[in-house]
Structure formats: structure tokens, C-alpha cells
Design a protein around this motif. Sequence first.
Motif, PDB file in Angstrom:
ATOM      1  N   MET A   1     -18.775  61.609  48.185  1.00  0.00           N
ATOM      2  CA  MET A   1     -19.100  61.039  49.483  1.00  0.00           C
ATOM      3  C   MET A   1     -17.987  61.309  50.492  1.00  0.00           C
ATOM      4  SD  MET A   1     -21.528  59.617  50.916  1.00  0.00           S
ATOM      5  CE  MET A   1     -22.300  58.275  51.691  1.00  0.00           C
ATOM      6  N   THR A   2     -16.751  61.365  50.019  1.00  0.00           N
ATOM      7  CA  THR A   2     -15.639  61.607  50.935  1.00  0.00           C
ATOM      8  C   THR A   2     -15.721  63.009  51.525  1.00  0.00           C
ATOM      9  OG1 THR A   2     -14.292  60.112  49.607  1.00  0.00           O
ATOM     10  CG2 THR A   2     -13.136  61.530  51.136  1.00  0.00           C
ATOM     11  N   LYS A   3     -16.159  63.982  50.725  1.00  0.00           N
ATOM     12  CA  LYS A   3     -16.311  65.341  51.242  1.00  0.00           C
ATOM     13  C   LYS A   3     -17.333  65.372  52.368  1.00  0.00           C
ATOM     14  CE  LYS A   3     -15.080  67.763  47.031  1.00  0.00           C
ATOM     15  NZ  LYS A   3     -15.511  68.693  45.993  1.00  0.00           N
ATOM     16  N   PHE A   4     -18.384  64.586  52.223  1.00  0.00           N
ATOM     17  CA  PHE A   4     -19.401  64.508  53.275  1.00  0.00           C
ATOM     18  C   PHE A   4     -18.817  63.922  54.561  1.00  0.00           C
ATOM     19  CE2 PHE A   4     -22.915  62.183  55.351  1.00  0.00           C
ATOM     20  CZ  PHE A   4     -23.694  63.275  55.687  1.00  0.00           C
ATOM     21  N   LYS A   5     -17.993  62.899  54.432  1.00  0.00           N
ATOM     22  CA  LYS A   5     -17.374  62.281  55.607  1.00  0.00           C
ATOM     23  C   LYS A   5     -16.431  63.253  56.302  1.00  0.00           C
ATOM     24  CE  LYS A   5     -17.642  57.667  53.651  1.00  0.00           C
ATOM     25  NZ  LYS A   5     -16.885  56.556  53.064  1.00  0.00           N
ATOM     26  N   TYR A   6     -15.665  63.997  55.504  1.00  0.00           N
ATOM     27  CA  TYR A   6     -14.780  64.996  56.104  1.00  0.00           C
ATOM     28  C   TYR A   6     -15.577  66.112  56.778  1.00  0.00           C
ATOM     29  CZ  TYR A   6     -10.578  62.964  54.061  1.00  0.00           C
ATOM     30  OH  TYR A   6      -9.554  62.122  53.752  1.00  0.00           O
ATOM     31  N   SER A   7     -16.695  66.497  56.197  1.00  0.00           N
ATOM     32  CA  SER A   7     -17.514  67.548  56.817  1.00  0.00           C
ATOM     33  C   SER A   7     -18.127  67.054  58.120  1.00  0.00           C
ATOM     34  CB  SER A   7     -18.585  68.037  55.848  1.00  0.00           C
ATOM     35  OG  SER A   7     -19.488  67.003  55.550  1.00  0.00           O
ATOM     36  N   ILE A   8     -18.472  65.761  58.193  1.00  0.00           N
ATOM     37  CA  ILE A   8     -18.980  65.198  59.456  1.00  0.00           C
ATOM     38  C   ILE A   8     -17.894  65.252  60.524  1.00  0.00           C
ATOM     39  CG2 ILE A   8     -19.691  63.039  60.540  1.00  0.00           C
ATOM     40  CD1 ILE A   8     -21.891  63.189  58.848  1.00  0.00           C
ATOM     41  N   ALA A   9     -16.654  64.907  60.150  1.00  0.00           N
ATOM     42  CA  ALA A   9     -15.546  64.930  61.102  1.00  0.00           C
ATOM     43  C   ALA A   9     -15.271  66.355  61.582  1.00  0.00           C
ATOM     44  CB  ALA A   9     -14.295  64.328  60.467  1.00  0.00           C
ATOM     45  N   ILE A  10     -15.316  67.308  60.688  1.00  0.00           N
ATOM     46  CA  ILE A  10     -15.092  68.707  61.068  1.00  0.00           C
ATOM     47  C   ILE A  10     -16.226  69.208  61.959  1.00  0.00           C
ATOM     48  CG2 ILE A  10     -14.993  71.064  60.147  1.00  0.00           C
ATOM     49  CD1 ILE A  10     -13.471  69.841  57.739  1.00  0.00           C
ATOM     50  N   GLY A  11     -17.453  68.849  61.613  1.00  0.00           N
ATOM     51  CA  GLY A  11     -18.597  69.239  62.443  1.00  0.00           C
ATOM     52  C   GLY A  11     -18.522  68.653  63.842  1.00  0.00           C
ATOM     53  N   ALA A  12     -18.110  67.393  63.949  1.00  0.00           N
ATOM     54  CA  ALA A  12     -17.975  66.773  65.265  1.00  0.00           C
ATOM     55  C   ALA A  12     -16.890  67.461  66.071  1.00  0.00           C
ATOM     56  CB  ALA A  12     -17.667  65.284  65.113  1.00  0.00           C
ATOM     57  N   SER A  13     -15.796  67.842  65.417  1.00  0.00           N
ATOM     58  CA  SER A  13     -14.717  68.552  66.119  1.00  0.00           C
ATOM     59  C   SER A  13     -15.199  69.906  66.631  1.00  0.00           C
ATOM     60  CB  SER A  13     -13.524  68.753  65.189  1.00  0.00           C
ATOM     61  OG  SER A  13     -13.044  67.524  64.732  1.00  0.00           O
ATOM     62  N   ILE A  14     -15.975  70.595  65.826  1.00  0.00           N
ATOM     63  CA  ILE A  14     -16.509  71.895  66.245  1.00  0.00           C
ATOM     64  C   ILE A  14     -17.470  71.726  67.421  1.00  0.00           C
ATOM     65  CG2 ILE A  14     -18.001  73.801  65.512  1.00  0.00           C
ATOM     66  CD1 ILE A  14     -16.673  73.520  62.735  1.00  0.00           C
ATOM     67  N   LEU A  15     -18.284  70.678  67.389  1.00  0.00           N
ATOM     68  CA  LEU A  15     -19.202  70.435  68.506  1.00  0.00           C
ATOM     69  C   LEU A  15     -18.449  70.082  69.789  1.00  0.00           C
ATOM     70  CD1 LEU A  15     -22.133  68.552  66.800  1.00  0.00           C
ATOM     71  CD2 LEU A  15     -22.177  70.813  67.843  1.00  0.00           C
ATOM     72  N   ILE A  16     -17.341  69.363  69.682  1.00  0.00           N
ATOM     73  CA  ILE A  16     -16.527  69.078  70.870  1.00  0.00           C
ATOM     74  C   ILE A  16     -16.014  70.385  71.465  1.00  0.00           C
ATOM     75  CG2 ILE A  16     -14.333  68.103  71.656  1.00  0.00           C
ATOM     76  CD1 ILE A  16     -14.828  65.763  69.745  1.00  0.00           C
ATOM     77  N   LEU A  17     -15.521  71.264  70.610  1.00  0.00           N
ATOM     78  CA  LEU A  17     -15.045  72.562  71.105  1.00  0.00           C
ATOM     79  C   LEU A  17     -16.175  73.370  71.734  1.00  0.00           C
ATOM     80  CD1 LEU A  17     -12.634  73.578  68.208  1.00  0.00           C
ATOM     81  CD2 LEU A  17     -12.036  72.748  70.490  1.00  0.00           C
ATOM     82  N   GLY A  18     -17.364  73.297  71.155  1.00  0.00           N
ATOM     83  CA  GLY A  18     -18.518  73.989  71.728  1.00  0.00           C
ATOM     84  C   GLY A  18     -18.881  73.455  73.099  1.00  0.00           C
ATOM     85  N   HIS A  19     -18.843  72.131  73.256  1.00  0.00           N
ATOM     86  CA  HIS A  19     -19.140  71.540  74.563  1.00  0.00           C
ATOM     87  C   HIS A  19     -18.069  71.915  75.589  1.00  0.00           C
ATOM     88  CE1 HIS A  19     -22.706  69.203  73.777  1.00  0.00           C
ATOM     89  NE2 HIS A  19     -22.166  68.723  72.665  1.00  0.00           N
ATOM     90  N   LEU A  20     -16.839  71.978  75.153  1.00  0.00           N
ATOM     91  CA  LEU A  20     -15.768  72.388  76.074  1.00  0.00           C
ATOM     92  C   LEU A  20     -15.932  73.852  76.486  1.00  0.00           C
ATOM     93  CD1 LEU A  20     -12.683  70.623  74.486  1.00  0.00           C
ATOM     94  CD2 LEU A  20     -13.796  70.066  76.652  1.00  0.00           C
ATOM     95  N   TYR A  21     -16.490  74.657  75.590  1.00  0.00           N
ATOM     96  CA  TYR A  21     -16.681  76.075  75.889  1.00  0.00           C
ATOM     97  C   TYR A  21     -17.786  76.291  76.922  1.00  0.00           C
ATOM     98  CZ  TYR A  21     -17.581  81.030  75.225  1.00  0.00           C
ATOM     99  OH  TYR A  21     -17.777  82.365  75.437  1.00  0.00           O
ATOM    100  N   VAL A  22     -18.878  75.543  76.834  1.00  0.00           N
ATOM    101  CA  VAL A  22     -20.014  75.770  77.732  1.00  0.00           C
ATOM    102  C   VAL A  22     -19.914  74.979  79.037  1.00  0.00           C
ATOM    103  CG1 VAL A  22     -21.571  76.339  75.850  1.00  0.00           C
ATOM    104  CG2 VAL A  22     -21.455  74.002  76.674  1.00  0.00           C
ATOM    105  N   MET A  23     -18.888  74.177  79.193  1.00  0.00           N
ATOM    106  CA  MET A  23     -18.749  73.374  80.396  1.00  0.00           C
ATOM    107  C   MET A  23     -18.471  74.268  81.612  1.00  0.00           C
ATOM    108  SD  MET A  23     -16.165  70.191  81.100  1.00  0.00           S
ATOM    109  CE  MET A  23     -16.645  69.376  79.621  1.00  0.00           C
ATOM    110  N   ASN A  24     -19.041  73.896  82.739  1.00  0.00           N
ATOM    111  CA  ASN A  24     -18.831  74.621  83.990  1.00  0.00           C
ATOM    112  C   ASN A  24     -17.552  74.100  84.644  1.00  0.00           C
ATOM    113  OD1 ASN A  24     -18.969  75.945  86.403  1.00  0.00           O
ATOM    114  ND2 ASN A  24     -20.819  74.920  87.124  1.00  0.00           N
TER     115      ASN A  24
END
Length: 62
Positions: A1-24
Motif C-alpha cells: 500500500m505504501t508503494k501506491f501512496k508514493y506513486s500517487i505523490a509522484i503522479g501528482a508532482s508530474i501533473l503539477i509540472l504538466g500544468h506549469l508547462y501548459v500555462m499561458n
Amino acid sequence: MTKFKYSIAIGASILILGHLYVMNYNDLSWSNNVGAYLGIISMIFLLIATIFNIRDAKRKSQ
């Protein structure tokens, strides 16, 4: 279960970077970047919740 929690945190970090990339960056108004702003805010809340959840699980296991 801990691996799943870490993967959620990594996925959220990647999505933040994606949103920062597409921002005008030429126009930082709310109307042009509402999706990016809301996505960043929600992913930050998700990261905070995941970090607290991991800390709580470690504290309870000790």
C-alpha cells in the motif's frame, strides 16, 4: 500500500509540472489559466494529504 501512496505523490508532482508547462505565461489572468490554476491547487492538496497519510501510517506502525 505504501508503494501506491508514493506513486500517487509522484503522479501528482508530474501533473503539477504538466500544468506549469501548459500555462499561458504571457497572460496570467484567471480567465486564461483557470484549468491550470485549479489543477495545481488540487494536486498540491493531494500531495499534502498523501504526505500526512504516509506519516500517520509510519507513526501507527511504530
